[in-house]
Every structure is written in C-alpha cells, then in structure tokens.
Scaffold this motif. Structure first.
Motif, short mmCIF file in Angstrom:
data_model
loop_
_atom_site.label_atom_id
_atom_site.label_comp_id
_atom_site.label_asym_id
_atom_site.label_seq_id
_atom_site.Cartn_x
_atom_site.Cartn_y
_atom_site.Cartn_z
N GLU A 50 0.79 -1.21 -0.08
CA GLU A 50 0.02 0.08 -0.26
C GLU A 50 0.98 1.09 0.06
OE1 GLU A 50 -3.19 0.22 -0.09
OE2 GLU A 50 -4.00 -1.65 0.19
N VAL A 51 0.73 2.16 -0.66
CA VAL A 51 1.69 3.25 -1.09
C VAL A 51 0.82 4.44 -1.53
CG1 VAL A 51 3.43 2.08 -1.72
CG2 VAL A 51 2.11 2.74 -3.53
N HIS A 52 1.20 5.49 -1.58
CA HIS A 52 0.44 6.81 -2.48
C HIS A 52 1.54 7.03 -3.75
CE1 HIS A 52 -1.66 7.39 1.06
NE2 HIS A 52 -2.64 8.32 0.33
N VAL B 60 -2.22 9.94 -4.60
CA VAL B 60 -3.50 9.04 -4.48
C VAL B 60 -2.92 7.89 -4.09
CG1 VAL B 60 -4.65 10.47 -6.32
CG2 VAL B 60 -3.24 8.29 -6.73
N PRO B 61 -3.69 7.09 -3.13
CA PRO B 61 -3.67 5.74 -2.52
C PRO B 61 -3.52 4.80 -3.66
CG PRO B 61 -5.97 6.50 -2.23
CD PRO B 61 -5.29 7.64 -2.67
N ALA B 62 -2.68 3.89 -3.57
CA ALA B 62 -2.70 2.71 -4.62
C ALA B 62 -2.00 1.76 -4.12
CB ALA B 62 -1.81 3.35 -5.77
N VAL B 63 -2.08 0.44 -4.72
CA VAL B 63 -1.36 -0.64 -4.49
C VAL B 63 -0.31 -0.90 -5.66
CG1 VAL B 63 -1.30 -3.10 -4.20
CG2 VAL B 63 -3.38 -1.84 -3.21
N ARG C 232 -6.48 3.25 -5.98
CA ARG C 232 -7.63 3.46 -5.10
C ARG C 232 -8.54 4.56 -5.76
NH1 ARG C 232 -7.66 -1.65 -3.24
NH2 ARG C 232 -5.99 -2.00 -1.60
N THR C 233 -7.93 5.46 -6.03
CA THR C 233 -8.49 6.75 -6.68
C THR C 233 -8.24 7.00 -8.34
OG1 THR C 233 -8.79 7.62 -4.53
CG2 THR C 233 -9.16 9.25 -6.23
N SER D 46 5.71 6.48 0.71
CA SER D 46 5.06 5.86 1.85
C SER D 46 5.22 6.99 2.99
CB SER D 46 6.17 4.56 2.50
OG SER D 46 5.47 4.33 3.48
#
Length: 378
Positions: A300-302, A312-315, A328-329, A344
């Motif tokens: 899980e990162v941005h 934005v949040p992301a994997v 995520r967005t 992070s």
C-alpha cells in the motif's frame, strides 16, 4: 564535509549555499552552463542558464566568500535532456525534462564529477529533505512546505545519490521566508523571479520547438470508432488530456468537449473522446529506480504522476522488470512517458516511467480495480 553547491543564479540555490556555509561545511560553488548559446538576459521568469544567471551566481558566491566555478555541461544536457525530450515526444510519450535533468545532470554528471574531485555531497536549492532512517540510511522525504515540495522530480535518485545529496531548504516553512532570508543576507537575487516552463524553450512554444526539430509529420485526428474528425501536422503536438488546439472540424454529437485519449505516432493518429474516458484505474511502468530496498509483493503506497499533482492511494507491485500500480482513486490525463513517484507517508521510495494505462471506464465504482480497457500501451 566538502560540499559542492550547485548555484543556478536563483534565490533558492543562493540561500541553500549560504546555509551550507553556516553549517560549517567547506563549500565550493559551481554554476552549470547547460546552454550552448546562452542569451544575455532572461525574459522575466522564462529561461535559465543565461549569462545573467551565471553572473548572479558568481555575485552570490563572492558575497558568501566561497570559491566559484562554471562547469560546461552543455553536451551532456543536450544529449541527456533535450534530445531525450524530442525523442520521447516523437514516440508519442510525454516526458518531464526536469525529472531527466535532475537524474542525469545534477545527480549524475555533476555528482559523479564532484565525488571524483573529493567532494562529499552536492547541495541544491530543491525543496525536499534527506533524513536519517532508523537503520542509519539516508531517506528522501517531502519538503516541509507542501506548496513548494519538489520531491517528485527527485524521485529518480537512487540510494547512493540520495546519500550524497543535501537540500538545505527542505525545512523552510515558505518560499517567502527564503526570499526574506536572502534579503537579510544581502543576496542580490532576493527578488529575482522564479523560472517557469521548460528552460530550453524560453518562449514557451513547445509545439513550435518540436516542429522545428521533427518537421511536419501529418496525420489524422479520429474518434474512438476511427471516424476522421480532422488532421494534424505531427502527433508530437499533442498530449493525453489536451482539450484545446485539436484541429477538429465539428463538435461531438452531444455537444460536449473532446480530449486527447491516446497518441499513435506510427499510425500518425490522435484519438479523442469524452472526459470520462481519461480516468485511469491502473498503470504499468518500466525502468523502476528505488532509493530503498525494492518492495516485495503488493504494498500500500501513495503515488504521484505530476510535479504538482496530488498523491493518491494505490497498491504497487513489482512484476519482473515492471512496476504495476492499481489506483484506489482514478487519475485523469495520465500519459506514457510521465514519471510515477511512489511514496510511503512523506518518504519517497522510488519511481518508474509510465508505459501504459488501463481505463477506469466500465470499472464501476470500485476504484483501483483492474477492469477496463487499455487506453495507451505503447
């Protein structure tokens, strides 16, 4: 430490050099001459590497009482930044020349030369921070002033480069306070305008610059069904997400504006469509660079895809030589050639160059899913 201070002739690099002197380091100033034919004067906030800039840098160094040199890196700059910029646009990608300059000039050519001469670090006027992690290693972090944060364009640095980097302005609360400090110090550049746009295109006409380099390569502007809507003189004149200057002869049936969705330089086509088709749910990126151990498995990162874009949040997950990012967005206007920086919290983990995207259209409301169709995979 022996510190090589990169002095552009602007207020940020001058104050950064001054702070390095105040910290007790043995500082030597160097101005990088990047333009083979420098102009005498800047045009307001446009352009850099002019004769005026080199003189401003020298005056600042004299005031600080440090040695000063001008190093000619123009050949490196032309090959690694300008020619790369032209080649990327010719291939239908959208590069960030500031990212490439930081990677290949300021923290490759300059740092390598400095280390060879016995310097311990290079100090620049970037707004970012190098902090010591719990394991004793150097970590690259966002600047204290979010409005001026430049960690995105530094995300291409590897661990060794971060370990030899110094950003004295990283903790500055605001740019206004940096200017006030410059004025207190008597630095003549205290109120000099910041440079904007692409430094080697001082008139701001990127399309004209590319046309001069690449010539006319005519083609068609089409919709998603392949219907011809207009013509163009070169795909290099377009970027994903562009709305104006499309050369379309008639409006969309629903009257809504069209945007560039993808660019195909081989077929010489530019595909346009509605704004909702710009939303991207996933990225595929190549040539990843990490300034920490590469992540193992999905994390899980941005992520950030523009210098002044919102994270934005992301994997993120490494799959062989590629970095795959599920958002995520959804993001809009994401183009191959752009840099995706991975964070992070405030820490920069690394970056990669976007090679393809997956549209969020048809993915429903579940942000970050892999559903959708490919918009650009060149």
């Amino acid at each position: 430490m022996r510190v090589l201070a990169a002095m552009s002739g602007g207020v940020d690099s001058a104050v950064a050099a001054a702070r390095a002197v105040d910290a007790g380091h043995e500082v030597v100033g160097v101005h990088m001459a990047l333009n083979r034919n420098p102009g005498t004067l800047r045009t307001g906030s446009r352009g850099c590497c002019t004769i005026e800039d080199s003189l401003d840098a020298r005056r600042a160094a004299d005031l600080l009482g440090i040695p000063f040199y001008v190093w000619d890196l123009s050949d490196d700059f032309v090959e690694d930044v300008v020619e790369d910029f032209v080649a990327e646009y010719a291939a239908g990608r959208t590069p960030n020349p500031c990212v490439r300059c930081n990677e290949r000039i300021k923290f490759a050519a300059l740092l390598d030369k400095g280390i060879a001469l016995g310097f311990d670090a290079v100090a620049t006027g970037h707004y970012a921070r190098v902090l010591t992690g719990s394991d004793g290693t150097a970590e690259l972090h966002r600047a204290a002033d979010a409005a001026k944060d430049q960690s995105y364009v530094l995300a291409v640095l590897d661990a060794d480069q971060v370990a030899h980097a110094m950003f004295p302005l990283g903790d500055a609360p605001t740019k206004a306070q940096v200017r006030a400090e410059a004025e207190r110090r008597g630095l003549p550049v205290a109120h000099k305008p910041d440079s904007h746009d692409i430094c080697f295109i001082p008139d701001g006409d990127t399309r004209g610059f590319l046309a001069d380099k690449l010539g006319e390569v005519p083609g068609e502007v089409v919709d998603e069904d392949g219907q011809v809507l207009g013509t163009h003189s070169g795909t290099y004149g377009f970027t994903v997400g562009q709305r104006k200057g499309l050369g379309i002869s008639r409006p969309a049936p629903d009257g809504r504006p069209r945007y560039v969705l993808s660019i195909e330089p081989v077929r010489r086509t530019v595909t346009v469509g509605p704004a909702e088709r710009l939303a991207v749910a996933a990225l595929r990126a190549v040539d990843p660079v990490w300034n920490c151990p590469a992540p193992q498995g999905p994390v899980e990162v941005h992520v950030q895809v523009r210098a002044h874009g919102d994270p934005v949040p992301a994997v993120a997950e490494l799959r062989g030589p590629e970095l795959h990012v599920q958002l995520r967005t959804p993001l809009t206007g994401v183009a191959p050639g752009q840099t995706v920086a991975v964070y992070s919290g405030t820490r920069v983990l690394g970056s990669a160059t976007i090679a393809g995207t997956t549209s969020a259209a048809g993915a429903g409301t579940s942000a970050g899913t892999s559903a959708g169709t490919s918009v650009e995979t060149s």
